[in-house]
Design an enzyme around this catalytic site. Structure first.
Site, mmCIF file in Angstrom:
data_model
loop_
_atom_site.group_PDB
_atom_site.id
_atom_site.type_symbol
_atom_site.label_atom_id
_atom_site.label_comp_id
_atom_site.label_asym_id
_atom_site.label_seq_id
_atom_site.Cartn_x
_atom_site.Cartn_y
_atom_site.Cartn_z
ATOM 1 N N ASP A 170 0.804 -1.232 0.000
ATOM 2 C CA ASP A 170 0.000 0.000 0.000
ATOM 3 C C ASP A 170 0.835 1.280 0.000
ATOM 4 O O ASP A 170 0.275 2.366 0.011
ATOM 5 C CB ASP A 170 -0.946 0.014 1.202
ATOM 6 C CG ASP A 170 -0.198 0.178 2.511
ATOM 7 O OD1 ASP A 170 1.049 0.112 2.516
ATOM 8 O OD2 ASP A 170 -0.857 0.384 3.545
ATOM 9 N N TYR A 265 10.471 4.616 0.989
ATOM 10 C CA TYR A 265 11.370 3.642 1.628
ATOM 11 C C TYR A 265 12.813 3.754 1.144
ATOM 12 O O TYR A 265 13.719 3.212 1.782
ATOM 13 C CB TYR A 265 10.851 2.211 1.419
ATOM 14 C CG TYR A 265 9.817 1.828 2.459
ATOM 15 C CD1 TYR A 265 10.194 1.270 3.672
ATOM 16 C CD2 TYR A 265 8.456 2.037 2.236
ATOM 17 C CE1 TYR A 265 9.256 0.926 4.638
ATOM 18 C CE2 TYR A 265 7.508 1.702 3.191
ATOM 19 C CZ TYR A 265 7.921 1.140 4.396
ATOM 20 O OH TYR A 265 6.996 0.806 5.350
HETATM 21 P P1 NAD Z 1 -0.246 -7.566 14.170
HETATM 22 O O1 NAD Z 1 0.837 -8.264 14.925
HETATM 23 O O2 NAD Z 1 -1.180 -6.680 14.868
HETATM 24 O O3 NAD Z 1 -1.134 -8.686 13.456
HETATM 25 C C1 NAD Z 1 -0.639 -9.806 12.839
HETATM 26 C C2 NAD Z 1 -1.430 -11.041 13.250
HETATM 27 O O4 NAD Z 1 -0.872 -12.151 12.541
HETATM 28 C C3 NAD Z 1 -1.366 -11.368 14.742
HETATM 29 O O5 NAD Z 1 -2.660 -11.469 15.279
HETATM 30 C C4 NAD Z 1 -0.639 -12.704 14.775
HETATM 31 O O6 NAD Z 1 -1.070 -13.569 15.799
HETATM 32 C C5 NAD Z 1 -0.947 -13.268 13.402
HETATM 33 N N1 NAD Z 1 -0.043 -14.314 12.966
HETATM 34 C C6 NAD Z 1 1.289 -14.379 13.133
HETATM 35 N N2 NAD Z 1 1.776 -15.512 12.600
HETATM 36 C C7 NAD Z 1 0.718 -16.186 12.077
HETATM 37 C C8 NAD Z 1 0.586 -17.438 11.421
HETATM 38 N N3 NAD Z 1 1.642 -18.210 11.178
HETATM 39 N N4 NAD Z 1 -0.651 -17.822 11.025
HETATM 40 C C9 NAD Z 1 -1.718 -17.047 11.275
HETATM 41 N N5 NAD Z 1 -1.650 -15.857 11.906
HETATM 42 C C10 NAD Z 1 -0.437 -15.436 12.306
HETATM 43 O O7 NAD Z 1 0.494 -6.809 12.961
HETATM 44 P P2 NAD Z 1 0.044 -5.546 12.097
HETATM 45 O O8 NAD Z 1 0.904 -4.393 12.456
HETATM 46 O O9 NAD Z 1 -1.410 -5.375 12.149
HETATM 47 O O10 NAD Z 1 0.515 -5.967 10.637
HETATM 48 C C11 NAD Z 1 0.074 -7.141 10.003
HETATM 49 C C12 NAD Z 1 0.861 -7.379 8.729
HETATM 50 O O11 NAD Z 1 0.433 -6.523 7.688
HETATM 51 C C13 NAD Z 1 2.365 -7.149 8.849
HETATM 52 O O12 NAD Z 1 3.047 -8.127 8.098
HETATM 53 C C14 NAD Z 1 2.546 -5.801 8.242
HETATM 54 O O13 NAD Z 1 3.854 -5.579 7.843
HETATM 55 C C15 NAD Z 1 1.585 -5.928 7.098
HETATM 56 N N6 NAD Z 1 1.220 -4.693 6.399
HETATM 57 C C16 NAD Z 1 1.525 -4.637 5.091
HETATM 58 C C17 NAD Z 1 1.193 -3.558 4.341
HETATM 59 C C18 NAD Z 1 1.591 -3.529 2.903
HETATM 60 O O14 NAD Z 1 1.536 -2.518 2.304
HETATM 61 N N7 NAD Z 1 2.054 -4.598 2.294
HETATM 62 C C19 NAD Z 1 0.513 -2.488 4.936
HETATM 63 C C20 NAD Z 1 0.202 -2.555 6.288
HETATM 64 C C21 NAD Z 1 0.552 -3.681 7.010
HETATM 65 C C1 G6P Z 2 3.372 1.115 4.921
HETATM 66 C C2 G6P Z 2 4.066 -0.014 4.221
HETATM 67 C C3 G6P Z 2 3.797 -1.319 4.898
HETATM 68 C C4 G6P Z 2 4.059 -1.217 6.384
HETATM 69 C C5 G6P Z 2 3.127 -0.152 6.913
HETATM 70 C C6 G6P Z 2 3.022 -0.013 8.415
HETATM 71 O O1 G6P Z 2 2.027 1.140 4.636
HETATM 72 O O2 G6P Z 2 3.721 -0.142 2.880
HETATM 73 O O3 G6P Z 2 4.546 -2.315 4.273
HETATM 74 O O4 G6P Z 2 3.825 -2.441 7.024
HETATM 75 O O5 G6P Z 2 3.514 1.049 6.331
HETATM 76 O O6 G6P Z 2 4.153 0.437 9.039
HETATM 77 P P1 G6P Z 2 4.053 0.714 10.607
HETATM 78 O O7 G6P Z 2 5.439 1.116 10.953
HETATM 79 O O8 G6P Z 2 3.048 1.789 10.780
HETATM 80 O O9 G6P Z 2 3.639 -0.588 11.246
HETATM 81 MN MN MN Z 3 4.472 -2.158 2.034
#
Ligand code: NAD
Ligand code: G6P
Ligand code: MN
Length: 444
Positions: A170, A265
């Protein structure tokens, strides 16, 4: 109109309530018959799920809702897996960020040694989720935005090359929203057509036009040269200090190549000394701590309030409108929309002077059969050199995971532009191995 069944993997994520709210707001274009949550942490998931059950009961009682830690229950009868897991949760993110700092290197969720450590943890569980999906719903698509997306994408290419998985991020969406604000476009980023290339969290816009074909780059560049991606700060009061720093720093990132507009980034690769100096003022308080104190605390407090009051009427969940790119993707597949989006896909000649096996972030056209890639053409020496180094890091991490090789992981960390020497790489690696012993394969 077809109604889809969706499982959110990582049901206990801080992003889950915002995604559910966002899905509810887009039901007209992406109708849903069933939502399930899946997580491997029953206690964490239940807190979010019980609140979402109330929210859904009040706002969309026609949608079947359930949550589980049982893979068969979670992955049966579904069309989409929306995956946002964080393997090792914030406790391990904190380690990823703090360990490199012992040796003068910054720590970050997805960049440098921290991102490498997170990648080593994430590969196995992501493959496991793909396998559950294929076993119980062989026609489903996995829309993955679990990080570190670059390493996860490379791992799925190597280990499950034929699986129906789309990796997406995102950050370009977030930056494009800011660009649209700079330009005051009435429909936001959807009024823009962009050309972009790079790796995940490592890319550049080369062309941005309105629907009539007018070049919008000059106006955006003028703004970025002065303010980076800071725009209307009074409207973005909720943006945390560390993110504001990142958006502001884009001004300096832009300066080195004013032909393009950069992903935020890149600051970690271009200014590692600056980032470290900034972070080292708070070596005991990194972004993981900030997230635990703000986002995690706020979301779980809001969930608790919904459960206590037994209503979500004036709940403190905020629709993550910014996450509507996930609906764009699911809608495009379900209704063959041919929507143009940035995805992380196998290069295969799109960037002609770059490794055909690299996972690159480029515009693709999404429809019922998945995606078609657009052709980027030839990229300049500067970007090519940077990307070759970074993609080699990502490939070596996956090699290390597959073959259990200490040597390959040492090479990966050494090759990262964020690490000054092979000696420091080894020290960081040895500490990361110790911290990750419950998650990484044994390295020999
Ligand atoms: P979070 O720790 O609040 O939530 C992650 C959840 O995943 C937890 O509830 C955890 O128990 C669960 N989990 C961990 N291992 C697991 C497994 N093997 N099977 C099933 N569930 C499992 O984290 P968050 O800050 O809400 O972020 C979640 C993910 O989304 C992260 O990887 C973050 O980097 C990603 N993210 C990506 C983008 C993007 O642009 N690609 C944007 C925002 C967040
Ligand atoms: C951006 C990136 C994600 C990252 C997110 C949250 O949206 O694209 O890959 O996980 O930021 O970052 P934060 O530091 O807020 O958990
Ligand atoms: Mn990302």
């Amino acid at each position: 109109m077809k109604k889809s069944s969706v499982v959110i993997a990582g049901g206990g994520s801080t992003f889950t309530p915002g995604i559910v709210m966002m899905l509810l707001e887009h039901l007209k274009r992406f109708p849903i018959r069933q939502i399930k949550f899946y997580d491997n942490d029953a206690v964490r998931q239940e807190k979010i799920a019980e609140a979402c059950a109330i929210l859904l009961r009040e706002r969309a009682p026609e949608i079947d809702f359930s949550y589980t830690t049982d893979p068969k229950e979670a992955f049966s009868d579904i069309d989409f897996v929306m995956a946002h897991i964080r393997v090792g949760k914030y406790a391990m993110r904190e380690q990823d960020e703090k360990i490199p700092m012992r040796y003068g290197v910054f720590g970050q969720e997805t960049c440098g040694p921290g991102g490498i450590a997170y990648g080593m943890r994430s590969i196995g569980p992501i493959i496991e989720i793909i396998d559950f999906m294929e076993r119980y719903s062989p026609n489903a698509w996995m829309l993955n935005y679990s990080n570190p997306a670059a390493i996860v994408a490379e791992a799925t290419r190597r280990i499950r090359p034929n699986s129906k998985i789309i990796n997406i991020c995102d950050m370009p969406v977030g930056i494009e929203e800011r660009m649209a604000e700079i330009l005051k476009l009435p429909n936001g980023r959807k009024d823009m057509e962009v050309r972009y290339y790079g790796l995940n969290h490592f890319g550049w816009w080369t062309d941005i036009r309105d629907k009539q074909g007018n070049d919008l780059m000059p106006k955006i560049k003028e703004h970025v040269a002065k303010h980076g991606y800071i725009v209307n700060p009074e409207k973005h009061v909720e943006t945390e200090v560390s993110w504001n720093d990142t958006f502001a720093k884009a001004r300096d990132v832009y300066a080195i190549d004013p032909d393009t507009l950069p992903n935020t980034y890149l600051k970690y690769y271009f200014f590692p000394d600056y980032v470290f100096a900034h972070d080292s003022q708070h070596p005991e308080h990194t972004r993981a701590n900030e997230v635990m104190e703000h986002r995690e605390k706020n979301v779980f407090t809001a969930a608790r309030a919904v459960v206590d009051k037994n209503t979500a009427k004036d709940c403190d969940f905020h629709s993550d409108e910014h996450a509507s790119y996930i609906v764009d993707l699911a809608e495009a597949i379900t209704f063959n929309k041919k929507t143009r989006m940035l995805l992380i896909v196998k290069n295969e000649g799109s960037i002609v002077n770059f490794d055909p096996t690299a996972m690159v972030e480029i515009p693709c056209v999404v429809g019922a059969n998945g995606y078609e890639k657009t052709c980027v053409g030839k990229i300049p020496q500067f970007q090519k050199g940077l990307m070759e180094q970074q993609v080699s890091v990502e490939k070596l991490v996956v090699e290390a995971w597959i073959s259990g090789s200490y040597q390959k992981l040492w090479q990966a960390i050494s090759l990262s532009k964020t690490v000054p020497s092979v000696t420091i790489a080894k020290k960081i690696l040895d500490d990361l191995i110790e911290a990750n012993k419950d998650y990484w394969p044994i390295l020999k």
